[in-house]
Design a protein around this motif. Structure first.
Motif, PDB file in Angstrom:
ATOM      1  N   PRO A  37      -4.584  -9.649  19.293  1.00 61.44           N
ATOM      2  CA  PRO A  37      -5.832 -10.343  18.961  1.00 61.44           C
ATOM      3  C   PRO A  37      -5.828 -11.773  19.469  1.00 61.44           C
ATOM      4  N   ALA A  38      -7.006 -12.336  19.625  1.00 59.20           N
ATOM      5  CA  ALA A  38      -7.141 -13.677  20.196  1.00 59.20           C
ATOM      6  C   ALA A  38      -6.395 -14.729  19.372  1.00 59.20           C
ATOM      7  N   GLY A  39      -6.410 -14.578  18.039  1.00 62.35           N
ATOM      8  CA  GLY A  39      -5.723 -15.540  17.184  1.00 62.35           C
ATOM      9  C   GLY A  39      -4.231 -15.547  17.412  1.00 62.35           C
ATOM     10  N   PHE A  40      -3.656 -14.369  17.634  1.00 65.13           N
ATOM     11  CA  PHE A  40      -2.225 -14.254  17.916  1.00 65.13           C
ATOM     12  C   PHE A  40      -1.893 -14.943  19.232  1.00 65.13           C
ATOM     13  N   VAL A  41      -2.687 -14.685  20.248  1.00 63.33           N
ATOM     14  CA  VAL A  41      -2.461 -15.289  21.566  1.00 63.33           C
ATOM     15  C   VAL A  41      -2.588 -16.809  21.485  1.00 63.33           C
ATOM     16  N   ALA A  42      -3.563 -17.294  20.740  1.00 65.36           N
ATOM     17  CA  ALA A  42      -3.735 -18.742  20.586  1.00 65.36           C
ATOM     18  C   ALA A  42      -2.529 -19.361  19.895  1.00 65.36           C
ATOM     19  N   ALA A  43      -1.962 -18.649  18.904  1.00 65.77           N
ATOM     20  CA  ALA A  43      -0.776 -19.148  18.213  1.00 65.77           C
ATOM     21  C   ALA A  43       0.424 -19.211  19.155  1.00 65.77           C
ATOM     22  N   VAL A  44       0.559 -18.213  20.029  1.00 68.90           N
ATOM     23  CA  VAL A  44       1.638 -18.230  21.024  1.00 68.90           C
ATOM     24  C   VAL A  44       1.506 -19.451  21.920  1.00 68.90           C
ATOM     25  N   GLY A 103       7.473  -9.442   9.553  1.00 66.60           N
ATOM     26  CA  GLY A 103       6.147  -9.051   9.097  1.00 66.60           C
ATOM     27  C   GLY A 103       5.250 -10.218   8.760  1.00 66.60           C
ATOM     28  N   LEU A 104       5.508 -11.388   9.365  1.00 67.09           N
ATOM     29  CA  LEU A 104       4.731 -12.586   9.055  1.00 67.09           C
ATOM     30  C   LEU A 104       3.589 -12.779  10.049  1.00 67.09           C
ATOM     31  N   SER A 105       2.511 -13.361   9.578  1.00 61.17           N
ATOM     32  CA  SER A 105       1.376 -13.678  10.440  1.00 61.17           C
ATOM     33  C   SER A 105       1.731 -14.887  11.300  1.00 61.17           C
ATOM     34  N   LEU A 106       1.705 -14.717  12.616  1.00 63.30           N
ATOM     35  CA  LEU A 106       2.009 -15.833  13.508  1.00 63.30           C
ATOM     36  C   LEU A 106       0.915 -16.890  13.428  1.00 63.30           C
ATOM     37  N   GLU A 107      -0.321 -16.464  13.214  1.00 64.18           N
ATOM     38  CA  GLU A 107      -1.448 -17.409  13.143  1.00 64.18           C
ATOM     39  C   GLU A 107      -1.276 -18.403  12.011  1.00 64.18           C
TER      40      GLU A 107
END
Length: 287
Positions: A37-44, A103-107
């Motif tokens: 998802p876009a939020g994951f990519v933005a967090a990376v 299992g943690l949210s990267l965002e």
């Protein structure tokens, strides 16, 4: 685990991946899920910044200590034990992989909130859970991502606020910038009519040799332009009447409170951000 110059040649198409390298590359990129998802990519992307990595590692360390589970054996266990103790800043890929295995949210992790997103991988220790998770990410008969593969992350210490002290990610002691480390720059007004989108400063003496000579004009980028490690920067401490007092050199480290800048001569110097009026990248220089 591949030399930076080799990666550059690969990206430019100057050489091909070997079969073994291709498997390792696939394992490396398996830490980012397909159709992420876009939020994951933005967090990376945010993890490119040293402060973001330090903040995420401090949050991870607190989360792991609260769970009270052993780190485990082997190189991965040693690295995870260091993380639990608040020692060392992980690379971006290591942070992403560990967040997924736990299992943690990267965002939310990059914002300082270790929020469970799904159950962690099975295992009695952190290292076992990590190994189980990465095996699931690997393609059939493929190579699994390894937490400790390649250059280890730089050693450091994370403060309770989640930021690494400027003295942590460097070898040896870095001196605090003194008045003697500062140089005088003069406003080059004659250039503003030609290149008004930049701030132009004249090097007033030979103190910046061998990188810059007396009479060179430094053109400073917009204040909002992103600055990265290795860029030549000018930390303006005082600007008045067309003159500026500044620390000039390569940016070696930036944290929430400090920067470390290495002038052309004399070794790295640490400077508190509260002393800086503006930190600007040197876009180019006119002789």
């Amino acid at each position: 685990g591949v030399d930076n110059a080799a990666v550059s040649r690969l990206a430019a198409g100057n050489r091909r991946l070997s079969t073994a390298e291709a498997a390792e590359v696939e394992a490396y990129f398996s830490i980012v899920p397909r159709n992420a998802p876009a939020g994951f990519v933005a967090a990376v992307r945010r993890l490119r910044l040293p402060d973001a990595r330090a903040f995420a590692c401090a949050t991870l360390a607190t989360w792991l200590r609260q769970r009270g589970q052993p780190a485990g054996a082997g190189p991965a266990g040693d690295l995870l034990a260091r993380l639990q103790r608040g020692e060392g800043i992980l690379r971006a890929d290591q942070i992403v992989a560990l967040a997924r295995s736990e299992g943690l949210s990267l965002e939310t992790l990059v914002d300082g909130d270790a929020r469970p997103e799904h159950p962690p991988a099975p295992g009695a220790t952190l290292a076992e859970r990590f190994a189980a998770a990465t095996s699931n990410w690997a393609a059939p008969a493929g190579v699994a991502y390894q937490l400790t593969r390649g250059a280890m992350s730089a050693g450091g210490h994370m403060s309770a606020g989640g930021h690494m002290s400027a003295g942590a990610e460097r070898r040896g002691k870095v001196q605090t910038a003194s008045q003697g480390d500062l140089v005088e720059l003069r406003g080059a007004e004659s250039w503003h009519a030609v290149l008004d989108e930049y701030s132009a400063y004249l090097v007033a003496d030979q103190s910046l040799l061998p990188r810059f000579e007396q009479g060179d004009v430094l053109f400073l980028d917009h204040a909002k332009r992103e600055i990265r490690r290795g860029d030549y920067v000018v930390a303006l401490l005082r600007v008045e009447s067309g003159r500026a007092s500044a620390l000039v050199g390569r940016l070696r480290l930036e944290t929430k409170d400090d920067v470390v800048i290495e002038p052309p001569r004399g070794g790295p110097r640490e400077l508190e951000k509260t002393r800086i009026v503006s930190l600007r990248r040197v876009a180019f220089c006119a002789l």
